[in-house]
Design a protein around this motif. Structure first.
Motif, PDB file in Angstrom:
ATOM      1  N   MET A 298      68.411  38.350  90.244  1.00 61.77           N
ATOM      2  CA  MET A 298      67.182  38.809  90.907  1.00 61.77           C
ATOM      3  C   MET A 298      66.077  39.114  89.897  1.00 61.77           C
ATOM      4  SD  MET A 298      67.942  38.280  93.933  1.00 61.77           S
ATOM      5  CE  MET A 298      66.296  38.618  94.486  1.00 61.77           C
ATOM      6  N   ASN A 299      66.458  39.584  88.695  1.00 61.61           N
ATOM      7  CA  ASN A 299      65.430  39.813  87.670  1.00 61.61           C
ATOM      8  C   ASN A 299      64.754  38.508  87.261  1.00 61.61           C
ATOM      9  OD1 ASN A 299      65.767  42.555  87.639  1.00 61.61           O
ATOM     10  ND2 ASN A 299      67.192  42.557  85.917  1.00 61.61           N
ATOM     11  N   TYR A 300      65.547  37.429  87.262  1.00 67.02           N
ATOM     12  CA  TYR A 300      64.967  36.126  86.925  1.00 67.02           C
ATOM     13  C   TYR A 300      64.036  35.660  88.048  1.00 67.02           C
ATOM     14  CZ  TYR A 300      64.503  31.245  85.617  1.00 67.02           C
ATOM     15  OH  TYR A 300      63.973  30.018  85.275  1.00 67.02           O
ATOM     16  N   ILE A 301      64.490  35.809  89.285  1.00 69.56           N
ATOM     17  CA  ILE A 301      63.710  35.291  90.420  1.00 69.56           C
ATOM     18  C   ILE A 301      62.435  36.106  90.666  1.00 69.56           C
ATOM     19  CG2 ILE A 301      63.751  34.961  92.940  1.00 69.56           C
ATOM     20  CD1 ILE A 301      66.718  34.176  92.637  1.00 69.56           C
ATOM     21  N   VAL A 302      62.508  37.421  90.455  1.00 71.18           N
ATOM     22  CA  VAL A 302      61.327  38.241  90.758  1.00 71.18           C
ATOM     23  C   VAL A 302      60.185  37.978  89.763  1.00 71.18           C
ATOM     24  CG1 VAL A 302      61.812  40.326  89.410  1.00 71.18           C
ATOM     25  CG2 VAL A 302      60.633  40.507  91.622  1.00 71.18           C
ATOM     26  N   ASP A 303      60.499  37.377  88.626  1.00 69.99           N
ATOM     27  CA  ASP A 303      59.431  36.968  87.708  1.00 69.99           C
ATOM     28  C   ASP A 303      58.891  35.634  88.219  1.00 69.99           C
ATOM     29  OD1 ASP A 303      57.761  36.147  85.729  1.00 69.99           O
ATOM     30  OD2 ASP A 303      59.163  36.493  84.074  1.00 69.99           O
ATOM     31  N   VAL A 304      57.845  35.716  89.035  1.00 66.16           N
ATOM     32  CA  VAL A 304      57.380  34.501  89.727  1.00 66.16           C
ATOM     33  C   VAL A 304      56.808  33.451  88.777  1.00 66.16           C
ATOM     34  CG1 VAL A 304      57.026  35.564  91.991  1.00 66.16           C
ATOM     35  CG2 VAL A 304      55.169  35.603  90.310  1.00 66.16           C
ATOM     36  N   THR A 305      56.511  33.846  87.531  1.00 63.97           N
ATOM     37  CA  THR A 305      56.056  32.819  86.581  1.00 63.97           C
ATOM     38  C   THR A 305      57.196  31.860  86.239  1.00 63.97           C
ATOM     39  OG1 THR A 305      56.525  34.201  84.648  1.00 63.97           O
ATOM     40  CG2 THR A 305      54.310  34.338  85.563  1.00 63.97           C
ATOM     41  N   ASN A 306      58.440  32.268  86.545  1.00 64.46           N
ATOM     42  CA  ASN A 306      59.584  31.369  86.323  1.00 64.46           C
ATOM     43  C   ASN A 306      59.732  30.319  87.422  1.00 64.46           C
ATOM     44  OD1 ASN A 306      60.464  32.633  83.967  1.00 64.46           O
ATOM     45  ND2 ASN A 306      61.729  34.117  85.085  1.00 64.46           N
ATOM     46  N   HIS A 307      59.082  30.517  88.549  1.00 65.94           N
ATOM     47  CA  HIS A 307      59.343  29.643  89.694  1.00 65.94           C
ATOM     48  C   HIS A 307      59.054  28.164  89.459  1.00 65.94           C
ATOM     49  CE1 HIS A 307      59.850  32.899  93.020  1.00 65.94           C
ATOM     50  NE2 HIS A 307      60.324  33.301  91.858  1.00 65.94           N
ATOM     51  N   PRO A 308      58.019  27.798  88.663  1.00 68.39           N
ATOM     52  CA  PRO A 308      57.840  26.357  88.409  1.00 68.39           C
ATOM     53  C   PRO A 308      59.038  25.724  87.692  1.00 68.39           C
ATOM     54  CG  PRO A 308      55.823  27.539  87.910  1.00 68.39           C
ATOM     55  CD  PRO A 308      56.887  28.586  88.142  1.00 68.39           C
TER      56      PRO A 308
END
Lengths: 167, 144
Positions: free
Chosen positions: B18-28
């Motif tokens: 969830m820590n990875y997903i909540v950083d929306v800059t990672n979404h691309p």
């Protein structure tokens, strides 16, 4: 016979316009060799369709030219060039992408070695004035390697204009 | 509203997922057509925090805005698009015997005008395939 001269002139004109459009950009731009292959195959098809429509065939020089541009396109398919960006910024972008993909990597001189579940991937940045050449190789069998390539490509403008629509 | 849902097991803790997903800059990195996320206005973990996104589809870039609906640490992240076709994305992480079950649920308005002659079922199938790729990409990023 369809003559070589006018078609070669048209092709050079297209390349000149494309180069001019690239040169006039101000934002970092990624030129992918695959786009040249698409142009060259499209150009060869246009000549062939014209030849069929006119009931003529290309002269030998034009036929050789078409074969040579398609072969050149195939050879350059994997070539990626970056324009309007300096090396330090390109390296920062590579490292940002590696961070966002949680990649484990080592840097040795100009080369990044990325460890994946499959084959290691290497990323190299070279100078090809006025551009930088970026080579992302290896990584076969690794989905992460494919995602790193994709994410890196998203950081730049493409070499052809893109329509942007605000929703 | 239409809906697609996907889930799979990932070998990592619910917190790190969830820590990875909540950083929306990672979404691309894991959403194929998403080109960029920029202009984040505050802490994404707080409801109402907005950001700008750009999607690239068939050579056309669509830009718009999204905002956080809810974030529960190690458990759930929900956000919605606030312009264009409305959609709500829910990522959930549940412990599953030493692993984590990642679930993605997307509810979206079907853009009738954009559909044209495309059948609704085809459109939904495309979205279903894309959401499957998203969870598979997340698994690859977190496990490889």
């Amino acid at each position: 016979m369809i003559a070589f001269g006018p078609w070669a002139g048209a092709y050079i004109g297209i390349l000149a316009l494309w180069s001019l459009a690239l040169a006039m950009r101000r934002r970092p731009t990624l030129w992918k060799g695959r786009s040249l292959l698409i142009l060259n195959v499209g150009f060869a098809l246009a000549v062939l369709v014209t030849a069929i429509a006119c009931g003529e065939r290309p002269d030998n020089a034009l036929a050789a030219f078409l074969v040579s541009i398609v072969v050149a396109g195939i050879i350059g398919t994997r070539l990626w060039l970056l324009f309007h960006i300096d090396r330090a910024v390109a390296e920062q972008i590579v490292e940002k992408c590696l961070g966002q993909t949680l990649a484990k990597y080592e840097m040795d001189g100009d080369r990044y070695t990325v460890h994946t579940a499959g084959e290691d991937m290497t990323i190299e940045i070279g100078n090809v004035p006025p551009a930088l050449r970026i080579r992302l190789s290896g990584g076969r069998g690794s989905k992460k390697a494919a995602l790193i390539r994709s994410l890196f490509g998203k950081q730049f403008c493409g070499s052809v204009p893109t329509l942007r629509v605000r929703t | 509203m239409s809906r697609v849902a996907q889930s799979l097991e990932v070998t990592c803790s619910p917190e790190s997922l969830m820590n990875y997903i909540v950083d929306v800059t990672n979404h691309p990195a894991f959403i194929g057509p998403l080109k960029s996320v920029t202009n984040i206005k505050g802490d994404v973990k707080k409801p109402g925090t907005g950001w700008d996104w750009v999607y690239s589809l068939a050579g056309i870039e669509l830009s718009g805005k999204a905002e956080t609906v809810r974030f529960v640490p190690g458990k759930e992240f929900v956000y919605k698009t606030t312009t264009g076709a409305r959609s709500t994305f829910t990522y959930r992480a549940d412990s599953a015997g030493g692993k984590t079950r990642l679930s993605l649920d997307v509810e979206y308005d079907v853009p009738q005008n954009a559909l044209g002659k495309m059948q609704l079922s085809v459109f939904e199938k495309l979205n279903d395939q894309e959401s499957k790729r998203v969870v598979e990409n997340l698994k690859a990023l977190l496990e490889e």
